[in-house]
Scaffold this motif. Structure first.
Motif, mmCIF file in Angstrom:
data_model
loop_
_atom_site.group_PDB
_atom_site.id
_atom_site.type_symbol
_atom_site.label_atom_id
_atom_site.label_comp_id
_atom_site.label_asym_id
_atom_site.label_seq_id
_atom_site.Cartn_x
_atom_site.Cartn_y
_atom_site.Cartn_z
ATOM 1 N N GLU A 1 0.715 -1.286 0.133
ATOM 2 C CA GLU A 1 -0.121 0.052 -0.161
ATOM 3 C C GLU A 1 0.934 1.262 0.025
ATOM 4 O O GLU A 1 0.329 2.349 -0.110
ATOM 5 C CB GLU A 1 -1.191 0.102 1.290
ATOM 6 N N ILE A 2 2.081 1.044 0.129
ATOM 7 C CA ILE A 2 3.062 2.392 0.240
ATOM 8 C C ILE A 2 3.050 3.085 -0.810
ATOM 9 O O ILE A 2 2.802 4.396 -0.821
ATOM 10 C CB ILE A 2 4.405 2.051 0.589
ATOM 11 N N GLU A 3 3.279 2.369 -1.891
ATOM 12 C CA GLU A 3 3.524 3.209 -3.388
ATOM 13 C C GLU A 3 2.172 4.228 -3.670
ATOM 14 O O GLU A 3 2.078 5.228 -3.992
ATOM 15 C CB GLU A 3 3.884 2.445 -4.429
ATOM 16 N N PRO A 4 0.863 3.396 -3.624
ATOM 17 C CA PRO A 4 -0.080 3.974 -4.192
ATOM 18 C C PRO A 4 -0.703 4.991 -3.046
ATOM 19 O O PRO A 4 -0.977 6.208 -3.677
ATOM 20 C CB PRO A 4 -1.115 2.932 -4.312
ATOM 21 N N ILE A 5 -0.592 4.788 -1.931
ATOM 22 C CA ILE A 5 -0.898 5.870 -1.023
ATOM 23 C C ILE A 5 -0.037 6.937 -0.860
ATOM 24 O O ILE A 5 -0.506 8.336 -1.011
ATOM 25 C CB ILE A 5 -0.954 5.181 0.389
ATOM 26 N N ILE A 6 1.315 6.765 -0.609
ATOM 27 C CA ILE A 6 2.071 7.875 -0.481
ATOM 28 C C ILE A 6 2.360 8.627 -1.742
ATOM 29 O O ILE A 6 2.396 10.039 -1.593
ATOM 30 C CB ILE A 6 3.689 7.185 -0.037
ATOM 31 N N SER A 7 2.076 8.018 -2.850
ATOM 32 C CA SER A 7 2.111 8.834 -4.220
ATOM 33 C C SER A 7 0.881 9.775 -4.377
ATOM 34 O O SER A 7 1.318 10.719 -4.958
ATOM 35 C CB SER A 7 2.032 7.780 -5.402
ATOM 36 N N ASN A 8 0.092 9.527 -3.674
ATOM 37 C CA ASN A 8 -1.301 10.466 -3.391
ATOM 38 C C ASN A 8 -0.989 11.383 -2.404
ATOM 39 O O ASN A 8 -1.197 12.709 -2.773
ATOM 40 C CB ASN A 8 -2.314 9.403 -3.175
ATOM 41 N N TRP A 9 -0.761 10.979 -1.048
ATOM 42 C CA TRP A 9 -0.546 11.741 0.073
ATOM 43 C C TRP A 9 0.526 12.694 -0.013
ATOM 44 O O TRP A 9 0.632 13.789 0.547
ATOM 45 C CB TRP A 9 -0.367 10.697 1.361
ATOM 46 N N ARG A 10 1.642 12.479 -0.833
ATOM 47 C CA ARG A 10 2.609 13.352 -0.925
ATOM 48 C C ARG A 10 2.406 14.770 -1.649
ATOM 49 O O ARG A 10 3.310 15.683 -1.229
ATOM 50 C CB ARG A 10 3.935 12.526 -1.505
ATOM 51 N N ASN A 11 1.381 14.782 -2.274
ATOM 52 C CA ASN A 11 0.942 16.046 -2.940
ATOM 53 C C ASN A 11 -0.302 16.562 -2.007
ATOM 54 O O ASN A 11 -0.880 17.601 -2.654
ATOM 55 C CB ASN A 11 0.674 15.680 -4.177
ATOM 56 N N ASP A 12 -0.652 16.117 -0.946
ATOM 57 C CA ASP A 12 -1.995 16.543 -0.434
ATOM 58 C C ASP A 12 -1.745 18.031 0.089
ATOM 59 O O ASP A 12 -0.540 18.405 0.538
ATOM 60 C CB ASP A 12 -2.220 15.593 0.893
ATOM 61 N N GLU A 13 -2.902 18.704 -0.100
ATOM 62 C CA GLU A 13 -3.083 19.965 0.262
ATOM 63 C C GLU A 13 -2.591 20.472 1.792
ATOM 64 O O GLU A 13 -2.196 21.243 2.472
ATOM 65 C CB GLU A 13 -4.173 20.477 -0.061
ATOM 66 N N ASP A 14 -3.081 19.179 2.718
ATOM 67 C CA ASP A 14 -2.856 19.415 3.911
ATOM 68 C C ASP A 14 -1.596 19.004 4.546
ATOM 69 O O ASP A 14 -1.000 18.018 4.372
ATOM 70 C CB ASP A 14 -3.744 18.384 4.728
ATOM 71 N N MET A 15 -0.776 20.197 5.196
ATOM 72 C CA MET A 15 0.530 19.996 5.543
ATOM 73 C C MET A 15 0.965 18.836 6.497
ATOM 74 O O MET A 15 2.033 18.359 6.433
ATOM 75 C CB MET A 15 1.023 21.350 6.237
ATOM 76 N N TRP A 16 -0.030 18.536 7.409
ATOM 77 C CA TRP A 16 0.178 17.553 8.150
ATOM 78 C C TRP A 16 0.113 16.226 7.493
ATOM 79 O O TRP A 16 0.796 15.146 8.041
ATOM 80 C CB TRP A 16 -0.985 17.507 9.362
ATOM 81 N N VAL A 17 -0.525 15.917 6.245
ATOM 82 C CA VAL A 17 -0.496 14.741 5.798
ATOM 83 C C VAL A 17 0.975 14.583 5.040
ATOM 84 O O VAL A 17 1.716 13.602 5.138
ATOM 85 C CB VAL A 17 -1.468 14.649 4.573
ATOM 86 N N ARG A 18 1.543 15.806 4.520
ATOM 87 C CA ARG A 18 2.618 15.524 3.902
ATOM 88 C C ARG A 18 3.726 15.425 4.919
ATOM 89 O O ARG A 18 4.553 14.526 4.951
ATOM 90 C CB ARG A 18 2.823 16.931 3.224
ATOM 91 N N ARG A 19 3.560 15.993 6.138
ATOM 92 C CA ARG A 19 4.821 15.716 7.142
ATOM 93 C C ARG A 19 4.640 14.442 7.592
ATOM 94 O O ARG A 19 5.647 13.514 7.955
ATOM 95 C CB ARG A 19 4.209 16.499 8.325
ATOM 96 N N SER A 20 3.324 13.604 7.544
ATOM 97 C CA SER A 20 3.288 12.146 8.106
ATOM 98 C C SER A 20 3.810 11.338 7.062
ATOM 99 O O SER A 20 4.604 10.217 7.366
ATOM 100 C CB SER A 20 1.850 11.800 8.068
ATOM 101 N N CYS A 21 4.027 11.749 5.581
ATOM 102 C CA CYS A 21 4.782 10.982 4.734
ATOM 103 C C CYS A 21 6.207 10.854 5.013
ATOM 104 O O CYS A 21 6.870 10.003 4.705
ATOM 105 C CB CYS A 21 4.528 11.877 3.236
ATOM 106 N N LEU A 22 6.808 12.087 5.596
ATOM 107 C CA LEU A 22 8.155 12.028 5.786
ATOM 108 C C LEU A 22 8.326 11.156 7.149
ATOM 109 O O LEU A 22 9.576 10.511 7.360
ATOM 110 C CB LEU A 22 8.590 13.617 6.225
#
Length: 220
Positions: free
Chosen positions: A129-150
């Motif tokens: 699930e990492i590739e499909p989810i992170i591919s989407n979440w890494r560009n999320d408008e919510d800064m906290w989602v992007r922080r979580s990707c890191l």
């Protein structure tokens, strides 16, 4: 089912501490004013009372009910409750719950635990699930989602996918948001404990902001 827990926390409230705790969190949340040690005493008894045999659906309803409460301590209880779940209790559908919790009542005190624990464990159990989810979440408008990707790999140690981590950092380097810059430095600092040479090689031609740089080079 959370009524007894709320009652116990209400009876243990400290209004003076609640004001100080709210101020420390930039007035984002209200508090009962219960310090961590006392809260954990209360929640331990509640965990014992509700037992471990609740249905998966009921466990997730409890988490959402706690998340809906006004006092911040209730979200802390929810995080600790999730951390009691065994690996077999995780579900592929939990990614929806993870996203909801990250993007609701968001601040570092809940997001960081969600990312490094709930999200991190989820992806360790469902790596496909990492590739499909992170591919989407890494560009999320919510800064906290992007922080979580890191941050989701923060506890992966030598199992860290450095190609993914470094690509995320490359993407976020221009982002001046403090919490993104802090996360960049934090992840590099953490991974440098396991492979300092990899981090040194990565940083050779990188221009890090002051916040990220201070964290990244701490152990190098």
């Amino acid at each position: 089912m959370i009524d007894e827990l709320i009652r116990q926390m209400y009876n243990s409230r400290n209004d003076e501490k609640a004001v100080a705790m709210k101020a420390y969190m930039k007035d984002h949340f209200n508090y009962f004013g219960i310090q961590s040690e006392k809260r954990k005493e209360i929640q331990k008894l509640w965990f014992q009372k509700i037992g471990k045999d609740l249905s998966p659906e009921m466990k997730r309803k409890l988490v959402l009910s706690l998340w809906d409460q006004d006092q911040r301590e209730c979200q802390y209880v929810a995080l600790d409750y999730i951390n009691t779940w065994s690996k077999k209790e995780y579900s592929r559908e939990d990614i929806e719950l993870i996203y909801h919790l990250i993007t609701t009542k968001s601040w570092w005190d809940t997001v960081d635990g969600l990312a490094s624990n709930f999200m991190g464990k989820y992806f360790s159990l469902f790596p496909e699930e990492i590739e499909p989810i992170i591919s989407n979440w890494r560009n999320d408008e919510d800064m906290w989602v992007r922080r979580s990707c890191l941050l989701f790999q923060l506890k992966y140690g030598k199992n860290t996918n450095t190609e993914l981590l470094y690509s995320l950092i490359d993407q976020y380097l221009p982002d001046k948001q403090f919490f993104i810059q802090k996360a960049i430095g934090w992840t590099l600092r953490q991974y440098s404990k396991f492979d300092p040479q990899s981090v040194r090689d990565y940083l050779k031609d990188k221009e890090l902001g002051s916040v990220a740089k201070r964290e990244a080079y701490k152990y190098l």
